[in-house]
Design a protein around this motif. Structure first.
Motif, mmCIF file in Angstrom:
data_model
loop_
_atom_site.group_PDB
_atom_site.id
_atom_site.type_symbol
_atom_site.label_atom_id
_atom_site.label_comp_id
_atom_site.label_asym_id
_atom_site.label_seq_id
_atom_site.Cartn_x
_atom_site.Cartn_y
_atom_site.Cartn_z
ATOM 1 N N GLU B 270 73.553 20.440 -4.717
ATOM 2 C CA GLU B 270 72.823 19.182 -4.915
ATOM 3 C C GLU B 270 73.380 18.078 -4.025
ATOM 4 O O GLU B 270 72.624 17.293 -3.453
ATOM 5 N N ARG B 273 72.433 18.715 -0.389
ATOM 6 C CA ARG B 273 71.018 18.472 -0.169
ATOM 7 C C ARG B 273 70.709 16.979 -0.201
ATOM 8 O O ARG B 273 69.967 16.461 0.627
ATOM 9 N N SER B 274 71.289 16.305 -1.152
ATOM 10 C CA SER B 274 71.013 14.890 -1.317
ATOM 11 C C SER B 274 71.415 14.087 -0.080
ATOM 12 O O SER B 274 70.659 13.247 0.392
ATOM 13 N N PHE B 275 72.608 14.375 0.454
ATOM 14 C CA PHE B 275 73.058 13.595 1.602
ATOM 15 C C PHE B 275 72.366 14.027 2.891
ATOM 16 O O PHE B 275 72.041 13.192 3.731
ATOM 17 N N ASN B 277 69.417 15.130 3.125
ATOM 18 C CA ASN B 277 68.060 14.617 3.057
ATOM 19 C C ASN B 277 67.998 13.179 3.550
ATOM 20 O O ASN B 277 67.048 12.749 4.171
ATOM 21 N N LEU B 278 69.050 12.435 3.268
ATOM 22 C CA LEU B 278 69.057 11.031 3.620
ATOM 23 C C LEU B 278 69.468 10.799 5.075
ATOM 24 O O LEU B 278 68.859 10.019 5.778
ATOM 25 N N TRP B 284 66.823 18.199 7.469
ATOM 26 C CA TRP B 284 67.701 18.463 6.327
ATOM 27 C C TRP B 284 67.676 19.926 5.917
ATOM 28 O O TRP B 284 68.687 20.456 5.466
ATOM 29 N N GLN B 285 66.538 20.600 6.117
ATOM 30 C CA GLN B 285 66.497 22.016 5.759
ATOM 31 C C GLN B 285 67.466 22.810 6.619
ATOM 32 O O GLN B 285 68.129 23.737 6.143
#
Lengths: 443, 317
Positions: B270, B273-275, B277-278, B284-285
């Motif tokens: 998590e 992924r969270s960072f 994504n930002l 991000w993938q």
């Protein structure tokens, strides 16, 4: 040996990525520290099926507009002030892909971790339903810029959430009105829509509107292929066999491109009058392959339908977009622009009232409620949902290839005022259509 | 020490105390992230139970979704918002469904088991997508939960949810640890090695797999209830195969030796992924994929192999 090599490799990767991370962090904090900024979290599809047609053009349009606003003086009044009321705009881009669960998490991160002043985004109606309760819980000013579902403000009531575009009911009401006013033969009609909420709702709205405007028209088959199906051979056969006068579709993106490309050679466009509720956004990709005479809407006076209206604001943005991205703007950037310009108006209105400070969420919400502003797509008025849901005018036209200019044009465009195709406050859209559209004011 | 009967309870209490302590200092976004990670970790824990018997379920989204919808619909229709009651209901419905499905599934192994579980969850996805009365593909909103009559708001709500999630995760983790150490739990490992021998020794493979599957469904439903209430919105996506894939992913990341590792992997995933994504909105993938590749290359037995030296030896398995 092998293990050592792997470990060394890992260490190398770690140090390098740490370096990159530090670099990225310094860039981000560097711009933030420079002067007082207004941070906007911009959320739209950057990957997945809706990226090409909606997300990326909208993000491009948004980035371009923010750049122009930050330079200041590029747009005509009342948008000539630099940034938002003098504050430099800083955008944080977030990808909308990954479903509502992930978006709620990202929303919380934007508000609580990145401390953005506004979140502006959301194309998917599932996300638009999931975000508002969280926005109200966190008391975070939020703008929904694109999604179509009427459920947001029909089922809920929110203090900090606004939608700056009309919901989807007007798209299909306008189509039925157009068929009637233009006297297009519509003794029977069929539909092909994606099998998810958007497609199901669009078909329900369209058939309800047909009942009102053309009650004698016979409803034939309604097909619901899966979203992202991409192959429509059997559906096209079924539609050809039905021989309906009118074929309605709310497909979008790659699905719509595929349908047009597959149905064209088989003559569906010659046998039936095809009407596309949101069809303008595939024209840049399809170009000449989009048949002539297709009746299309653009979910507002957007893209090619807006061009004939002219005006300095539209011309400036249109030219800048064409120069930057080599294609003309379709509905997605138009909706991003109207959201950002509305936000600019709200910020500046709030600042005029609080003495020039950066407005907080309460002040922004108060300023946005019932706001009215001029966008490239016409006048946007926040009249529904107690001043939280916009209505805007709409337009429907026919495609015609202009061989001289080597470009697609829209002809026979009809414009509908916002009150003509949007329900009054306090009544659900589909109910309003079924009751015979009481209180509609058409010019 | 590790063989003492007090070891598991003491560990649980310690971990719980640490988690709650952390809850007082971390910012709200991190608390929410941890809540979601633990809820998803619960579902992944179900897969780990099955993985010990050599089975992988690609359809744990089924129970995740059932838990979420049971809590969502109950809250909307009957007005029950108590999280404890909703959890019990969610687990109960999951267990009943799993008991029926287990009869079918316990006869299959390998890819057949995986595909059957996948298809069951996709059936639920398809059915929910068609039901426009409960929101169809757009799903429905769920109001905030109450905690035995306590109805917090703002940070208190986030903390209460976090507290509750930690509590049930630790209890579930502890109970499953006890199960893993029990004779029946160890049978699962034996099934993984040689099913035929287990039968000859007089244990029923079918019943061992069934009970594992039902347990996996129970924690899956529990995770779903918490996720649905924390997010405040449920949609059929909960049962979609990509959601199930995410749980498999956490299970692979953690390996099947350590329960703590399951929750830890879920949190790590998590956070990454969270960072990503930002900071990398367009790639991000890719960042996520590279991260997983690194973990799989360096720790083929999962993060769990870091926690225990006994397991690290088994690298060639």
């Amino acid at each position: 040996m092998k293990i050592n090599y792997l470990r060394a490799g890992a260490r190398f990767k770690l140090t390098r990525s740490a370096g990159l991370f530090a670099l990225a962090a310094s860039i981000i904090s560097g711009t933030a520290a420079a002067e007082e900024t207004f941070k906007v979290g911009v959320v739209t599809f950057l990957s997945g099926g809706a990226a090409e047609s909606f997300g990326v053009p909208a993000m491009n349009g948004g980035k371009m507009l923010i750049k122009m606003l930050n330079e200041g003086g590029k747009l005509p009044a009342p948008y000539d002030q630099k940034g938002f009321g003098g504050l430099t705009i800083e955008a944080i881009e977030v990808d909308e892909a990954g479903g509502a669960t992930k978006q709620v998490q990202e929303f919380r991160n934007l508000v609580q971790r990145e401390e953005v002043d506004t979140v502006l985004g959301y194309v998917s109606s599932g996300d638009c339903l999931a975000i508002p309760p969280v926005a109200d819980e966190l008391k975070a000013f939020t703008i929904l810029y694109d999604c179509g579902t009427p459920r947001v403000f029909e089922e809920g009531e929110y203090e900090y959430v606004f939608r700056t575009a009309s919901h989807a009911a007007m798209d299909n009401i306008s189509l039925a009105k157009y068929l009637k006013s233009r006297g297009i033969k519509a003794d029977s009609y069929a539909g092909i829509n994606q099998d998810y909420a958007w497609g199901q709702d669009s078909w329900a709205d369209f058939s309800a509107a047909m009942e009102q405007y053309l009650p004698d028209a016979e409803q034939k088959t309604s097909l619901f292929p899966k979203i992202y199906a991409g192959q429509y051979g059997t559906e096209i056969s079924a539609l050809m066999r039905e021989r309906a006068d009118v074929v309605h579709s709310s497909l979008w993106g790659g699905d719509l491109q595929a349908l047009v490309l597959q149905a064209g050679p088989r003559g569906l466009f010659k046998k039936s009058q095809v009407v596309l509720a949101a069809g303008d956004h595939v024209i840049p990709q399809l170009g000449k392959k989009m048949p002539d005479g297709v009746i299309i809407g653009a979910r507002g006076v957007n893209g090619l339908a807006a061009k004939p209206n002219g005006g300095e604001l539209l011309e400036t943005l249109w030219a800048a977009y064409e120069e930057e991205y080599g294609t003309f703007p379709v509905q997605a950037p138009f909706r991003m622009w109207q959201a950002m310009l509305g936000l600019k108006m709200a910020v500046e209105k709030a600042m005029a009232e609080n003495g020039g400070k950066k407005p907080n969420d309460e002040e922004l919400a108060a300023a946005m409620t019932g706001l009215e502003w001029e966008a490239p797509s016409g006048t946007i008025r926040m009249t529904l949902g107690k001043g939280h849901q916009a209505i805007q005018p709409n337009a429907i036209g026919r495609t015609q290839w202009d061989a001289e200019k080597n470009a697609m044009t829209l002809v026979d465009i009809e414009y509908y005022s916002a009150e003509c195709v949007n329900p009054p406050d306090g009544i659900a859209a589909v109910e309003w259509i079924k009751q015979g559209l009481p209180g509609a004011v058409c010019e | 020490m590790t063989n003492s009967r007090f070891f598991v309870p003491v560990c649980c209490v310690l971990i719980f105390a640490v988690l709650v302590g952390i809850g007082f200092i971390i910012p709200q976004w991190a608390m929410f992230l941890a809540t979601m990670a633990l809820a998803k970790g619960l579902v992944a824990l179900g897969i780990v139970i099955l993985m010990r018997a050599g089975l992988v379920s690609f359809g744990q989204g089924l129970y995740f979704c059932i838990g979420a919808y049971v809590s969502g619909l109950m809250a909307n229709w009957t007005g029950i918002t108590d999280i404890v009651l909703l959890s019990i209901l969610g687990v109960l419905v999951s267990v009943i469904l799993a008991t029926i499905c287990a009869r079918l599934l316990s006869g299959y192994r390998g890819i057949f088991f995986a595909m059957l579980t996948l298809s069951l969850s996709m059936i639920l996805y398809g059915a929910l997508s068609k039901m426009s009365i409960i929101g169809g593909t757009d799903g429905l909103n769920v109001s905030a939960p109450t905690f035995l009559g306590y109805a917090p708001e703002g940070r208190a709500l986030g903390f209460s949810l976090y507290f509750y999630t930690c509590l049930v995760s630790v209890i579930a983790g502890g109970l499953i640890r006890v199960y893993f150490n029990s004779e029946r739990g160890l049978t699962a490992l034996a099934i993984r090695d040689n099913e035929l021998r287990v039968e000859y020794l007089g244990s029923s493979v079918k019943s061992a797999i069934s009970s594992g599957y039902i347990m996996a469904a129970a924690v899956g439903g529990l995770g779903g209830v918490i996720a649905g209430l924390a997010i405040g919105h449920v949609d059929p996506e909960y049962a979609y195969w990509t959601t199930s894939g995410e749980f498999v992913f956490v299970a692979i990341l953690s390996g099947f030796f350590s329960i703590t590792a399951v929750f830890a992997s879920s949190i790590v995933l998590e956070v990454v992924r969270s960072f990503s994504n930002l900071y990398f909105p367009n790639t991000w993938q890719l960042v996520l994929g590279v991260f997983l590749l690194i973990v799989i290359l360096l720790l083929p037995n999962g993060l769990g192999s870091l926690f225990s030296k006994r397991r690290r030896k088994g690298g060639s398995e």
